[in-house]
Design an enzyme around this catalytic site. Structure first.
Site, mmCIF file in Angstrom:
data_model
loop_
_atom_site.group_PDB
_atom_site.id
_atom_site.type_symbol
_atom_site.label_atom_id
_atom_site.label_comp_id
_atom_site.label_asym_id
_atom_site.label_seq_id
_atom_site.Cartn_x
_atom_site.Cartn_y
_atom_site.Cartn_z
ATOM 1 N N LYS A 1 0.792 3.985 -3.050
ATOM 2 C CA LYS A 1 0.352 5.371 -2.841
ATOM 3 C C LYS A 1 1.491 6.358 -3.072
ATOM 4 C CE LYS A 1 -3.936 4.364 -2.135
ATOM 5 N NZ LYS A 1 -4.900 4.585 -3.222
ATOM 6 N N TYR B 1 0.811 -1.219 0.000
ATOM 7 C CA TYR B 1 0.000 0.000 0.000
ATOM 8 C C TYR B 1 0.845 1.270 0.000
ATOM 9 C CZ TYR B 1 -4.053 2.933 1.063
ATOM 10 O OH TYR B 1 -5.045 3.883 1.017
HETATM 11 N N1 LIG Z 1 -10.587 5.268 4.046
HETATM 12 C C1 LIG Z 1 -9.349 5.630 4.341
HETATM 13 O O1 LIG Z 1 -8.943 5.667 5.541
HETATM 14 C C2 LIG Z 1 -8.409 6.064 3.225
HETATM 15 C C3 LIG Z 1 -7.249 6.781 3.585
HETATM 16 C C4 LIG Z 1 -6.367 7.183 2.588
HETATM 17 C C5 LIG Z 1 -6.628 6.881 1.266
HETATM 18 N N2 LIG Z 1 -7.760 6.179 0.929
HETATM 19 C C6 LIG Z 1 -7.971 5.869 -0.498
HETATM 20 O O2 LIG Z 1 -9.221 6.387 -0.904
HETATM 21 C C7 LIG Z 1 -9.750 5.603 -1.985
HETATM 22 C C8 LIG Z 1 -11.215 5.281 -1.702
HETATM 23 O O3 LIG Z 1 -11.283 4.501 -0.523
HETATM 24 P P1 LIG Z 1 -12.543 4.506 0.442
HETATM 25 O O4 LIG Z 1 -12.053 4.854 1.784
HETATM 26 O O5 LIG Z 1 -13.672 5.286 -0.132
HETATM 27 O O6 LIG Z 1 -12.853 2.921 0.441
HETATM 28 P P2 LIG Z 1 -14.229 2.097 0.211
HETATM 29 O O7 LIG Z 1 -15.337 2.727 0.963
HETATM 30 O O8 LIG Z 1 -13.864 0.683 0.511
HETATM 31 O O9 LIG Z 1 -14.480 2.270 -1.360
HETATM 32 C C9 LIG Z 1 -13.617 1.678 -2.295
HETATM 33 C C10 LIG Z 1 -14.219 1.796 -3.678
HETATM 34 O O10 LIG Z 1 -13.319 1.152 -4.613
HETATM 35 C C11 LIG Z 1 -14.078 0.273 -5.423
HETATM 36 N N3 LIG Z 1 -13.299 -0.867 -5.890
HETATM 37 C C12 LIG Z 1 -12.591 -1.751 -5.130
HETATM 38 N N4 LIG Z 1 -12.122 -2.739 -5.901
HETATM 39 C C13 LIG Z 1 -12.546 -2.476 -7.158
HETATM 40 C C14 LIG Z 1 -12.401 -3.151 -8.403
HETATM 41 N N5 LIG Z 1 -11.748 -4.323 -8.509
HETATM 42 N N6 LIG Z 1 -12.958 -2.623 -9.523
HETATM 43 C C15 LIG Z 1 -13.662 -1.454 -9.425
HETATM 44 N N7 LIG Z 1 -13.832 -0.770 -8.286
HETATM 45 C C16 LIG Z 1 -13.287 -1.283 -7.167
HETATM 46 C C17 LIG Z 1 -15.229 -0.185 -4.521
HETATM 47 O O11 LIG Z 1 -16.344 -0.585 -5.338
HETATM 48 P P3 LIG Z 1 -16.850 -2.103 -5.567
HETATM 49 O O12 LIG Z 1 -16.527 -2.892 -4.330
HETATM 50 O O13 LIG Z 1 -18.319 -1.919 -5.815
HETATM 51 O O14 LIG Z 1 -16.108 -2.560 -6.775
HETATM 52 C C18 LIG Z 1 -15.563 1.088 -3.787
HETATM 53 O O15 LIG Z 1 -16.444 1.877 -4.536
HETATM 54 C C19 LIG Z 1 -8.832 4.379 -2.095
HETATM 55 O O16 LIG Z 1 -7.954 4.561 -3.177
HETATM 56 C C20 LIG Z 1 -8.064 4.371 -0.779
HETATM 57 O O17 LIG Z 1 -6.802 3.788 -0.921
HETATM 58 C C21 LIG Z 1 -8.643 5.771 1.896
#
Ligand SMILES: NC(=O)c1ccc[n+]([C@@H]2O[C@H](COP(=O)([O-])OP(=O)(O)OC[C@H]3O[C@@H](n4cnc5c(N)ncnc54)[C@H](OP(=O)(O)O)[C@@H]3O)[C@@H](O)[C@H]2O)c1
Length: 259
Positions: A156, A152
């Site tokens: 990133k 990860y």
């Molecule tokens: N939450 C945190 O603490 C955090 C912190 C820093 C950065 N981020 C980054 O923010 C971004 C969004 O994360 P989030 O927190 O919103 O997580 P989340 O609620 O788990 O959402 C992740 C999204 O990615 C999609 N996804 C996962 N695998 C996929 C695939 N194979 N094909 C197409 N879509 C896919 C999921 O849709 P489906 O399952 O419907 O495919 C979902 O819509 C990510 O890149 C994550 O690394 C998150």
């Protein structure tokens, strides 16, 4: 003139927040993720609330053919993309040597290859039209020492560096690129990662909301800022690691286990 935004990972968390924000700003939206039913429900709600057009495009971005297929469908429908939000992502939580290759390959494919290919396919037309906005989801993990969360931090860090380099290339042509680097954000991320219990033990101060992240990222890319770290606490965490010697970073990383 109505502009169109494509948001990956629109079925949950930060992606849904981006879809809501951009629809409220009057953008037509193209929604990409695997869970078609969620995309359909979201599209319907956004059309009702904001009177924009919303196209659900279910796709698995872990599949190497997905970016080409998505862009093929856009071309067939005559849709030009003005704003691209490369948001779909996840993190593994098991040791590298104990994780099946398929899981590692998917993590890389979604967040490195697919995001880069979508950008490569859609950015040239933005450049030609002289206007475009691209937000790539990185993380404050990109500023921290490598942790045990598999690839990860490496992924990133790639997103952070690639976005800055691309912004240098495209900004003079009216296309701004921002690496959005949130800290802990309330979403489904830690459920998918199966670390919800450990995450819940973290102090409340560290947690932000998905709509806050989307607003900060969108504001940054509209102002041409190549890197956006939302919230003061995250800015402090990101900045505080920079001057720390690598040996100390590794020692801290080994001691502070939050996953
Ligand atoms: N939450 C945190 O603490 C955090 C912190 C820093 C950065 N981020 C980054 O923010 C971004 C969004 O994360 P989030 O927190 O919103 O997580 P989340 O609620 O788990 O959402 C992740 C999204 O990615 C999609 N996804 C996962 N695998 C996929 C695939 N194979 N094909 C197409 N879509 C896919 C999921 O849709 P489906 O399952 O419907 O495919 C979902 O819509 C990510 O890149 C994550 O690394 C998150």
């Amino acid at each position: 003139m109505t502009r169109t935004a494509l948001i990956t990972g629109a079925s949950a968390g930060i992606g849904t927040a981006f879809a809501e924000l951009l629809a409220a700003e009057g953008y037509d939206v193209v929604l990409v993720a695997r869970r078609a039913e969620r995309l359909n429900d979201l599209a319907e709600a956004l059309v009702d609330r904001y009177g924009i057009s919303a196209l659900p495009l279910p796709a698995d971005l872990a599949h190497p053919a997905a970016p080409a297929a998505i862009c093929g469908q856009l071309a067939e429908s005559g849709i030009e993309i003005d704003a691209l939000i490369n948001n779909a992502g996840l993190s593994g939580s098991t040791a590298f040597t104990e994780t099946p290759w398929e899981k590692i390959a998917a993590e890389l494919q979604i967040q490195v290859n697919s995001a880069t290919e979508l950008t490569h396919r859609l950015a040239p037309a933005m450049r030609e039209r002289g206007w475009g906005r691209i937000v790539n989801l990185s993380s404050i993990a990109a500023f921290q020492p490598p942790a045990e969360s598999l690839l990860y931090t490496g992924i990133k860090t790639y997103v952070l560096n690639m976005s800055q380099a691309l912004n240098m290339e495209l900004s003079p042509h009216g296309v701004h690129v921002t690496a959005l680097c949130p800290g802990f954000t309330r979403s489904e991320f830690h459920d998918v990662m199966e670390t919800r219990e450990a995450a819940n033990r973290l102090p409340g101060l560290l947690w932000g909301d998905a709509d806050q992240v989307a607003r900060a990222g969108w504001s940054a890319v509209m102002r041409g800022k190549p890197v956006c770290v939302p919230r003061t606490v995250n800015k402090f965490l990101a900045a505080s690691m920079r001057p720390v010697p690598l040996a100390t970073q590794y020692a801290m990383s080994a001691r502070i286990k939050v996953l």
